[in-house]
Every structure is written in C-alpha cells, then in structure tokens.
Design a protein around this motif. Structure first.
Motif, PDB file in Angstrom:
ATOM      1  N   SER A   1      -9.005   6.047  -3.042  1.00 24.57           N
ATOM      2  CA  SER A   1      -7.662   6.431  -3.487  1.00 24.57           C
ATOM      3  C   SER A   1      -6.610   5.546  -2.813  1.00 24.57           C
ATOM      4  CB  SER A   1      -7.390   7.895  -3.145  1.00 24.57           C
ATOM      5  OG  SER A   1      -7.304   8.049  -1.732  1.00 24.57           O
ATOM      6  N   ALA A   2      -5.381   5.645  -3.311  1.00 23.57           N
ATOM      7  CA  ALA A   2      -4.281   4.901  -2.682  1.00 23.57           C
ATOM      8  C   ALA A   2      -4.118   5.332  -1.226  1.00 23.57           C
ATOM      9  CB  ALA A   2      -2.984   5.127  -3.461  1.00 23.57           C
TER      10      ALA A   2
ATOM     11  N   ASP B   1       2.250   2.105  -3.386  1.00 23.99           N
ATOM     12  CA  ASP B   1       1.237   2.633  -4.310  1.00 23.99           C
ATOM     13  C   ASP B   1       1.083   4.155  -4.195  1.00 23.99           C
ATOM     14  OD1 ASP B   1       0.735   0.093  -5.271  1.00 23.99           O
ATOM     15  OD2 ASP B   1      -1.056  -0.218  -4.037  1.00 23.99           O
TER      16      ASP B   1
ATOM     17  N   LYS C   1      -6.813   3.663   0.899  1.00 21.00           N
ATOM     18  CA  LYS C   1      -6.551   2.241   1.145  1.00 21.00           C
ATOM     19  C   LYS C   1      -5.516   2.057   2.257  1.00 21.00           C
ATOM     20  CE  LYS C   1      -7.879   0.994  -3.514  1.00 21.00           C
ATOM     21  NZ  LYS C   1      -7.416   0.714  -4.860  1.00 21.00           N
TER      22      LYS C   1
ATOM     23  N   LEU D   1       0.829  -1.204   0.000  1.00 16.08           N
ATOM     24  CA  LEU D   1       0.000   0.000   0.000  1.00 16.08           C
ATOM     25  C   LEU D   1       0.867   1.259   0.000  1.00 16.08           C
ATOM     26  CD1 LEU D   1      -2.745  -1.175   2.517  1.00 16.08           C
ATOM     27  CD2 LEU D   1      -3.012  -0.858   0.039  1.00 16.08           C
TER      28      LEU D   1
END
Length: 128
Positions: free
Chosen positions: A68-69, A42, A72, A39
């Motif tokens: 969105s990243a 990203d 997350k 994560l």
C-alpha cells in the motif's frame, strides 16, 4: 614566505573541498526529501493524519497492508530510523497474527528518533 603561501593554498583547497561536500550533502538531502514528498503525496488525507498522530510518541504503532501507499512510505521511514517493523503477534496476539500475516498486514512502531524528528518532517511535507 613559501610556508605562508603553502598554508593559504592548503586552507583554500580545504575550503573548496568542504564547500563541495556540503553541496553534495544538500543535494542528497533534497533527493531524499523528494522521495519522501512523493510518497507522502500518494497518501490520502486520512492516512497522512494517522501517521501524524502516531509520530507524536515513541512506541506508538500503526498497521497497514503490504504494497500500500502507507507501506511504501513507512518502509522508507524505517530505512531512515523513524519507524521500525514489528511483529503482528505482539499487538494482536499469537492467534490472530497468522491470519493477519496471510492477509498481508504489516505493523510498524515509532522509534525515539521518529518521535523526536518525524513530526517536524511531516509538518514540512504538509506545507508543499
């Protein structure tokens, strides 16, 4: 003599159980770290910097958009107690919150645990 051998046997079994439990805990921790590392990777460098700055102090808050990243990663950090989801109205006011929510914004704040542990976790992830 039998009691002596039984005690050694029990201690041996206990040592094996503790070793297995330790290995399982390490495996779970490594898997969780892999989730965070993925994560983290990203995120853009700017998004990583925002989280690093925010993590320095409890109650710092950050805003992102759903899916969105950032969302997350931050949601994963929330499940671990480092961040907590917060009301948009609390920082942007009651008038702005409905429009921001409709646009998909989310806000998080850094917990005390997050301020204490997250800077080191992020520093370690940045090394990989």
């Amino acid at each position: 003599m039998k009691g002596f051998h039984m005690k050694r046997f029990v201690r041996g079994v206990a040592a094996v159980v503790l070793l297995a439990a330790s290995a399982m805990a390490a495996s779970v921790a490594m898997a969780e770290d892999a989730v965070l590392a993925k994560l983290w990777s990203d995120l853009s460098a700017q998004d990583q910097a925002v989280l690093e700055v925010a993590a320095a102090k409890a109650n710092n808050w950050i805003t992102t958009t759903k899916g969105s990243a950032n969302d997350k990663l931050w949601s994963e950090l929330e499940t671990r107690g480092y961040l907590q989801h917060m009301s948009l109205a609390e920082h942007y006011g009651e008038n702005a919150a409905p429009a921001m929510e409709a646009a998909g914004f989310k806000a998080f704040s850094v917990t005390w645990k997050g301020a204490k542990e997250l800077p080191d976790i992020l520093k370690d992830m940045g090394k990989h």
